[in-house]
Write an enzyme that holds these catalytic residues in place. Structure first.
Site, PDB file in Angstrom:
ATOM      1  N   LYS A 141       0.832  -1.214   0.000  1.00 54.13           N
ATOM      2  CA  LYS A 141       0.000   0.000   0.000  1.00 54.13           C
ATOM      3  C   LYS A 141       0.863   1.259   0.000  1.00 54.13           C
ATOM      4  CE  LYS A 141      -2.244   2.801   3.502  1.00 54.13           C
ATOM      5  NZ  LYS A 141      -1.045   3.417   4.075  1.00 54.13           N
ATOM      6  N   ASN A 142       2.011   1.207   0.690  1.00 55.80           N
ATOM      7  CA  ASN A 142       2.835   2.418   0.789  1.00 55.80           C
ATOM      8  C   ASN A 142       3.857   2.539  -0.340  1.00 55.80           C
ATOM      9  OD1 ASN A 142       1.315   3.176   2.915  1.00 55.80           O
ATOM     10  ND2 ASN A 142       2.795   2.621   4.493  1.00 55.80           N
ATOM     11  N   ARG A 164      -3.350  10.636   1.719  1.00 56.45           N
ATOM     12  CA  ARG A 164      -2.277  11.633   1.806  1.00 56.45           C
ATOM     13  C   ARG A 164      -1.439  11.659   0.524  1.00 56.45           C
ATOM     14  NH1 ARG A 164      -1.568  13.929   6.262  1.00 56.45           N
ATOM     15  NH2 ARG A 164       0.603  14.441   5.874  1.00 56.45           N
ATOM     16  N   CYS A 179      -4.744   8.718   8.187  1.00 60.69           N
ATOM     17  CA  CYS A 179      -5.108   8.314   9.544  1.00 60.69           C
ATOM     18  C   CYS A 179      -4.756   9.391  10.562  1.00 60.69           C
ATOM     19  CB  CYS A 179      -4.368   7.031   9.910  1.00 60.69           C
ATOM     20  SG  CYS A 179      -4.983   5.615   9.006  1.00 60.69           S
ATOM     21  N   ASP A 192       4.192   0.951  11.823  1.00 61.20           N
ATOM     22  CA  ASP A 192       2.946   0.300  11.364  1.00 61.20           C
ATOM     23  C   ASP A 192       2.820  -1.150  11.838  1.00 61.20           C
ATOM     24  OD1 ASP A 192       2.085   2.537   9.442  1.00 61.20           O
ATOM     25  OD2 ASP A 192       4.138   2.088   8.855  1.00 61.20           O
ATOM     26  N   VAL A 202       7.961   7.407  15.962  1.00 57.62           N
ATOM     27  CA  VAL A 202       7.699   7.952  14.612  1.00 57.62           C
ATOM     28  C   VAL A 202       6.484   8.887  14.625  1.00 57.62           C
ATOM     29  CG1 VAL A 202       7.244   7.392  12.191  1.00 57.62           C
ATOM     30  CG2 VAL A 202       8.767   5.930  13.550  1.00 57.62           C
TER      31      VAL A 202
END
Ligand code: EPU
Length: 454
Positions: free
Chosen positions: A38-39, A112, A136, A327, A349
């Site tokens: 996803k990232n 984002r 988020c 994550d 983070v």
């Protein structure tokens, strides 16, 4: 209940609303697959804007962030063909054009990624617009590094009531030196996507070096870019006049893979995650083993399982790559509620990533959250009153409860807790999970979970 045929070839109950009933206390077992990260995938889709010829991306998951970027690209005139079952997306930017601010605003609400359109659009069209960004709620999530980066390339950045308008200087963007105060993933990607076609050389220090960024560099190199990465987080980019399309297979989603691993551990189960890739997950695997989880690395994936016996408490700090990913933290904390003794988790983070623990407490977990940097070196959030350290005392049996998903990863941890807990839980706001977990409902059913939409 109405049934739909999923791309996995198994039947999934159609979502009639946003609440999942979970009958927990049963181990998850079986095999599921993960596809592209996803990232990474949405960013590689944005990179296609820079090509003068079409691009093809494979291993694309069916998640909401991919849909958002697909629609944003279409709004900018890119011809997008997505074969959802095969996970192949073809992107043709030949007719690239500006989109209206209203259209961009309507499309980008939950993501984002739109901020990463800026560099490519400034190169291709000379101007760009970004609305208020979604994503988020896990901290303030400012975009100051991004805007400063774009200014350094020479862009004119003007904040207006409806968003931010950017304009390239006459003669185009120019390479520069950028020193990031923190190795931000997004700001590093912003720099890469802008520098590849800026005139001259760009030097970026303090860069993030996550595997998803390395794969974006692979894509840009295939397109014709010249990028070198040094051992000290310095990235050097030589701008080129022309980039072409690329053909690429996305790296697998190491966050999703670890999430299913954590679910296997917390439910005392046994899950083979096809597609999980050891080199990108070695820090997670070390921690998983220290907690008492077991795993077998196979050619085509990783088997995660609870080997029996007690789990062990640990001291953990999240960090940028190659540290333990932020994550991975939320899914793993659920398993830590079942470990013997005191575990400490220091989140360095994001300043606000422990909102999800109140639901775990409601289910019987013993977790205290502190503003101090507990357990390891002080971080930039110490003494700033952010609740960013957690102490988890276990093992505590979990019991079912009615809970509401706070954000993507916190939501998946709620789901794991409900699956591990004795009794019935109702998890509200479950749709958030589809932002980052492909076919999660079909996968849960495949792993023999007792779940249904109510
Ligand atoms: N930061 C700033 N200013 C900026 C940008 C970032 O202060 O302009 C700060 C952030 O507030 C945060 C830190 O820098 O405290 C790191 O943020 P980063 O820019 O690295 O995060 P991101 O690019 O917004 C991506 C992932 C996140 C993941 C982080 C860290 C995407 C779309 N999101 O976010 O993924 O947690 O990197 O690895 O790639 C998720 O998948 O659930 C998720 C939140």
């Amino acid at each position: 209940m109405q049934q739909t045929e999923s791309a996995l070839g198994i039947h999934t109950p159609a979502a009639s609303n946003n609440v999942l009933r979970v009958e927990g206390g049963r181990p998850l077992y079986g095999t599921i697959s993960v596809r592209g990260a996803k990232n990474f995938v949405p960013k590689a889709m944005v990179a296609a804007l820079l090509g003068h010829t079409p691009s093809q991306l494979r291993n694309v998951p069916l998640i909401r962030d991919v849909d958002v970027v697909k629609e944003m690209l279409e709004a900018h005139g890119v011809d997008v063909i997505f074969d959802e079952d095969e996970g192949v997306i073809n992107l043709d930017p030949s007719n690239i054009d500006a989109a209206s601010a209203t259209e961009i605003d309507a499309l980008s609400g939950s993501s984002r990624i739109p901020i990463l359109f800026c560099g490519p659009l400034l190169h291709r069209l000379g101007e760009a617009f970004i609305p208020e960004l979604g994503g988020c709620v896990i901290g303030d999530r400012p975009i100051d590094f991004h805007l400063e980066t774009l200014r350094r390339f020479g862009a004119d950045v003007v904040k207006e009531a409806d968003g931010i308008r950017l304009r390239a200087p006459e003669g185009g963007l120019v390479g520069t030196r950028i020193d990031l105060p923190y190795p931000s993933v997004g700001a590093t990607e912003q720099t890469l996507l802008t520098a590849v076609q800026a005139q001259g050389i760009t030097t970026l220090t303090g860069a993030a070096i996550e595997p998803e960024i390395m794969d974006l560099i692979n894509v840009l190199q295939k397109m014709g870019a010249i990028i070198s990465v040094d051992t000290d987080r310095t990235i050097r980019i030589e701008g080129v006049d022309r980039l072409d399309g690329y053909s690429h297979t996305a790296l697998p989603d190491r966050i999703e893979a670890a999430s299913w691993g954590a679910a296997a551990l917390a439910t005392r189960g046994d899950v083979f995650v096809r597609g999980a890739h050891q080199p990108d997950m070695s820090t997670f695997l070390n921690t998983f083993r220290k907690v008492g989880g077991a795993f077998d690395v196979e050619e085509d994936g990783i088997r995660f399982y609870h080997p029996g016996g007690p789990l062990r408490s640990i001291v953990l700090e999240t960090n940028v790559h190659p540290g333990f990913m932020t994550d991975w933290q939320q899914p793993l904390v659920v398993a830590l509620t079942q470990a013997e003794g005191l575990s400490i988790v220091h989140e360095t983070v994001y300043e606000n990533r422990f909102g999800f623990v109140s639901a775990l407490r409601q289910m019987g977990a013993n977790i205290q959250v502190y503003t101090e940097c507990v357990g390891s070196a002080p971080c930039r959030f110490g003494a700033r009153n952010f609740s960013h350290s957690a102490v988890i005392s276990g093992p505590t049996p979990l019991h079912g409860a009615d809970i509401t998903v706070p954000d993507l990863r916190g939501g998946f941890s709620h789901l794991i807790a409900a699956l591990a807990a004795d009794g019935v839980s109702h998890v509200s706001g479950i749709d958030v999970i589809s932002r980052g977990y492909e076919h999660f409902m079909a996968k849960l059913l495949k792993l023999h979970a007792r779940v249904e939409y109510v």
